[in-house]
Design a protein around this motif. Structure first.
Motif, short mmCIF file in Angstrom:
data_model
loop_
_atom_site.label_atom_id
_atom_site.label_comp_id
_atom_site.label_asym_id
_atom_site.label_seq_id
_atom_site.Cartn_x
_atom_site.Cartn_y
_atom_site.Cartn_z
N THR A 79 48.69 39.71 36.41
CA THR A 79 49.50 40.24 37.51
C THR A 79 48.98 39.74 38.85
O THR A 79 47.87 39.22 38.94
CB THR A 79 49.50 41.78 37.52
OG1 THR A 79 48.19 42.23 37.89
CG2 THR A 79 49.90 42.34 36.17
N ASP A 83 45.19 42.18 37.38
CA ASP A 83 45.10 42.85 36.08
C ASP A 83 45.55 41.87 35.00
O ASP A 83 46.45 41.06 35.22
CB ASP A 83 45.98 44.09 36.04
CG ASP A 83 45.52 45.18 36.99
OD1 ASP A 83 44.33 45.17 37.38
OD2 ASP A 83 46.34 46.04 37.34
N LEU A 95 44.23 46.00 28.37
CA LEU A 95 44.16 45.79 29.81
C LEU A 95 42.73 45.46 30.23
O LEU A 95 41.78 46.10 29.77
CB LEU A 95 44.61 47.06 30.55
CG LEU A 95 44.31 47.16 32.05
CD1 LEU A 95 45.12 46.13 32.83
CD2 LEU A 95 44.61 48.57 32.54
N SER A 96 42.59 44.47 31.09
CA SER A 96 41.31 44.18 31.75
C SER A 96 41.55 44.19 33.25
O SER A 96 42.49 43.57 33.74
CB SER A 96 40.75 42.83 31.33
OG SER A 96 39.55 42.56 32.05
N GLN A 97 40.67 44.90 33.95
CA GLN A 97 40.74 44.92 35.41
C GLN A 97 39.49 44.31 36.03
O GLN A 97 39.24 44.46 37.21
CB GLN A 97 40.94 46.36 35.89
CG GLN A 97 42.28 46.92 35.45
CD GLN A 97 42.50 48.35 35.89
OE1 GLN A 97 41.68 49.23 35.62
NE2 GLN A 97 43.62 48.57 36.57
N ASP A 98 38.72 43.58 35.19
CA ASP A 98 37.48 42.95 35.67
C ASP A 98 37.38 41.49 35.22
O ASP A 98 36.37 41.03 34.77
CB ASP A 98 36.25 43.75 35.23
CG ASP A 98 36.17 43.92 33.72
OD1 ASP A 98 36.97 43.30 32.98
OD2 ASP A 98 35.30 44.68 33.26
N TRP A 103 37.76 45.06 28.02
CA TRP A 103 39.15 45.36 27.70
C TRP A 103 39.27 46.81 27.25
O TRP A 103 38.41 47.31 26.52
CB TRP A 103 39.66 44.43 26.60
CG TRP A 103 39.73 43.01 27.06
CD1 TRP A 103 38.74 42.07 26.98
CD2 TRP A 103 40.82 42.37 27.70
NE1 TRP A 103 39.16 40.89 27.53
CE2 TRP A 103 40.44 41.05 27.98
CE3 TRP A 103 42.11 42.80 28.06
CZ2 TRP A 103 41.29 40.14 28.60
CZ3 TRP A 103 42.95 41.89 28.68
CH2 TRP A 103 42.54 40.58 28.95
N GLU A 133 53.96 43.71 36.17
CA GLU A 133 53.87 44.76 37.18
C GLU A 133 55.17 44.82 37.98
O GLU A 133 55.84 43.81 38.16
CB GLU A 133 52.69 44.52 38.11
CG GLU A 133 52.83 43.27 38.97
CD GLU A 133 51.64 43.03 39.87
OE1 GLU A 133 50.87 43.96 40.12
OE2 GLU A 133 51.48 41.90 40.32
N GLY A 153 50.08 54.45 34.64
CA GLY A 153 49.07 53.65 33.93
C GLY A 153 49.20 53.68 32.42
O GLY A 153 48.31 53.21 31.71
#
Length: 157
Positions: A79, A83, A95-98, A103, A133, A153
């Motif tokens: 995204t 993300d 989902l990974s936000q890093d 994950w 998104e 979320g």
């Protein structure tokens, strides 16, 4: 103040039956990952995901492509917020936000499938075919199950 990520451009990334290729204008193509049958790729602002069915997802987070998730991917998405999403063959959304370092699974998607909130055609096993998104949440497409939207979320759809 607007902050932008700094990254080295990837150029054009091609998912092929022989591997993952990166092409930058005026340069020869570079084989980023050889010997794998890639079927999907997505990248944005220096972050990339590329999937190999039955094996996993390679992640590009600014330096090189590395295997960052093992499993049977069916979709990948990065995204504008950075993300990263993976839809897997078992109907889960990851989902990974890093930048792909860790994950997590968005359990709400699996609940939509388990609770039979839709009836897929005979012989169709539902899985997340796409994720993206939108202004107020996440939208996913489930094979045999239509499109679903969440604003929290993934707790509710």
């Amino acid at each position: 103040m607007i902050s932008r990520r700094k990254y080295d451009p990837l150029g054009i990334v091609l998912a092929t039956d022989e591997g993952l290729l990166q092409v930058e204008p005026g340069r020869a193509p570079v084989v980023a990952v050889a010997g794998k049958r890639f079927d999907r790729v997505d990248f944005r602002d220096g972050l990339g995901l590329a999937s190999v069915p039955g094996e996993g997802v390679w992640v590009f987070a600014g330096k090189r492509w590395d295997l960052g998730w093992e499993g049977d991917p069916r979709s990948v998405s990065v995204t504008t917020a950075g993300d990263m999403f993976i839809g897997s063959a078992d109907g889960r959304l990851h989902l990974s936000q890093d930048k792909g370092a860790t994950w997590s699974t968005i359990d709400g998607v699996q609940n939509v499938i388990k609770l039979n909130r839709f009836v897929p055609p005979a012989g169709v096993t539902p899985y997340v075919a796409a994720a993206g998104e939108v202004t107020d949440g996440i939208v996913i497409a489930i094979v045999g199950g239509g499109c679903w939207h969440t604003r929290d979320g993934g707790s509710s759809w």
